[in-house]
Design an enzyme around this catalytic site. Structure first.
Site, PDB file in Angstrom:
ATOM      1  N   SER A 178      21.517  20.207  47.522  1.00 32.25           N
ATOM      2  CA  SER A 178      22.766  20.039  46.783  1.00 32.25           C
ATOM      3  C   SER A 178      22.676  20.870  45.506  1.00 32.25           C
ATOM      4  CB  SER A 178      23.027  18.558  46.486  1.00 32.25           C
ATOM      5  OG  SER A 178      24.310  18.373  45.919  1.00 32.25           O
ATOM      6  N   THR A 179      22.868  20.257  44.349  1.00 35.64           N
ATOM      7  CA  THR A 179      22.899  21.010  43.092  1.00 35.64           C
ATOM      8  C   THR A 179      21.628  21.837  42.898  1.00 35.64           C
ATOM      9  OG1 THR A 179      24.195  19.222  42.136  1.00 35.64           O
ATOM     10  CG2 THR A 179      23.259  20.823  40.611  1.00 35.64           C
ATOM     11  N   HIS A 204      25.503  21.162  50.023  1.00 39.59           N
ATOM     12  CA  HIS A 204      26.776  20.660  49.520  1.00 39.59           C
ATOM     13  C   HIS A 204      27.549  21.777  48.832  1.00 39.59           C
ATOM     14  CE1 HIS A 204      24.732  16.447  49.185  1.00 39.59           C
ATOM     15  NE2 HIS A 204      25.104  16.725  50.423  1.00 39.59           N
ATOM     16  N   MET A 298      21.616  16.244  43.303  1.00 38.81           N
ATOM     17  CA  MET A 298      21.973  14.964  42.717  1.00 38.81           C
ATOM     18  C   MET A 298      22.118  13.905  43.798  1.00 38.81           C
ATOM     19  SD  MET A 298      24.845  16.007  39.916  1.00 38.81           S
ATOM     20  CE  MET A 298      24.529  17.251  38.677  1.00 38.81           C
ATOM     21  N   ASP A 301      21.628  11.718  49.008  1.00 35.10           N
ATOM     22  CA  ASP A 301      21.934  12.170  50.357  1.00 35.10           C
ATOM     23  C   ASP A 301      20.711  12.851  50.967  1.00 35.10           C
ATOM     24  OD1 ASP A 301      23.404  12.711  52.656  1.00 35.10           O
ATOM     25  OD2 ASP A 301      24.160  14.622  51.891  1.00 35.10           O
TER      26      ASP A 301
END
Length: 365
Positions: A178-179, A204, A298, A301
């Site tokens: 993600s991030t 993401h 973050m 997930d």
């Protein structure tokens, strides 16, 4: 007698944009959104940095095309020196634009195109801006926690290792991020390219961005990388990136072949596509014949799905906290006992090669 509770303080937003018209429009939109308040505006990267230090905003909106083209430079400086959620709001970007991916590589939360009166309407802009602000607001605590996590090194004793798998046993590598994951995924895939194993990636990203991301990965790794399509058959030397949007990516085994399946469904672990959904499908379809890798991001997930893969016998690795942009997802997986190994980003490729019994190719400096 119950005492009245004080209303929650509004989320403080700083707008950095060189257009006075956009400054006024965004101030009007943000101030009318419940729970948000513009505390300042700035028209250049230098003014933006000074305003961040003076006003201490909770969320930053940032135009990429500031005087001197310094929007990306300010983004990099903010996320390195004084991390806070950043939304890119610009007319020069959007799906397919290199600066969009560059901003996401640096760790921007989201990207919103300015209204142009045609494709991007004012009504749509207002809706997307408020929704993105809400997501950014929800990420504030994780960004703050990341400041402390960055000082914590990986645990000295990660979960016990099983014996390395035999060469040829592994049929697939599954990666979630993600991030901060855009450059992290690129690093890992570059270091795994010599194995020529099929790779599936859930990163993401908003709809429309993943095709460009896949193209950049193809150039960087030399692999056949594409945005996943329903029914794609995974072959050696091929990698797929889950398309952003409302569908989850799953992997199924059909008549001895590994096939991509895209299914619409609700958000899982707060996301669509979800790393958890993909990891769970790999656990069901491949069991011990897979490797799962969870990178920076973050939230949590991927943590449950990685645990399912480990329980099914797969090798599982997480990125070490000190090399993450945000040590949220890997940390959640570690706390569940889902990781065989905690590995610095630049060593993940070599660790996977060792686990599956292959000798990694040495890369020259």
């Amino acid at each position: 007698m119950n005492m009245p509770t004080s209303p929650a303080a509004p989320i403080k937003v700083l707008v950095v944009d060189d257009s006075i018209l956009m400054q006024k429009l965004m101030t009007q939109i943000i101030d009318s959104a419940p729970g948000f308040k513009v505390i300042g505006v700035a028209g250049s990267a230098e003014e933006g940095w000074d305003a961040i230090q003076a006003l201490r905003p909770d969320v930053l909106t940032l135009d990429l095309e500031l005087p001197g083209r310094h929007g990306l430079k300010l983004l990099a400086r903010v996320l390195k020196q004084d991390p806070l959620p950043v939304l890119i709001v610009s007319a020069f970007g959007g799906p397919g634009a290199d600066n969009t991916i560059q901003a996401l590589e640096l760790g921007a939360i989201d990207f919103i195109e300015k209204p142009d009166g045609t494709t991007h309407t004012l009504e749509g802009f207002m809706k997307h801006l408020v929704a993105a602000l809400q997501r950014a607001s929800a990420s504030r605590k994780m960004i703050a926690a990341a400041r402390q996590m960055a000082q914590i090194t990986a645990p000295a004793r990660p979960a016990p290792l099983r014996e390395p798998a035999r060469a040829g046993k592994t049929s697939l590598i599954a990666i979630g991020a993600s991030t901060g994951g855009v450059p992290a995924v690129q690093t890992v895939m570059r270091d795994l390219a010599h194995l020529r194993l099929p790779i599936v990636v859930v990163q993401h990203m908003p709809p429309g961005y993943t095709a460009k991301f896949a193209a950049r990965l193809a150039t960087a790794t030399g692999l056949d990388v594409r945005e996943a399509a329903d029914g794609d058959r995974l072959r050696p030397g091929m990698a797929v990136v889950a398309p952003g949007g409302l569908r989850h990516l799953e992997v199924e085994e059909r008549r001895g072949e590994l096939v991509c399946v895209l299914k619409e469904g609700p958000l899982v672990s707060g996301h669509s596509p979800s790393v958890d959904v993909m990891f769970h499908s790999v656990a069901r379809s491949l069991g011990a014949h897979a490797v799962g890798i969870l990178l920076t991001g973050m939230g949590r997930d991927g943590a449950d799905g990685l645990l399912a893969m480990r329980k099914a016998g797969a090798e599982t690795l997480i990125q070490s906290g000190e090399t993450c942009v945000v040590n949220g997802m890997p940390k959640a997986a570690f706390e569940l006992g889902a990781a065989d190994r905690v590995v610095p980003l630049d060593q993940i490729g070599a660790a996977v090669s060792q686990l599956i019994g292959e000798r990694p190719n040495l890369r020259s400096a």
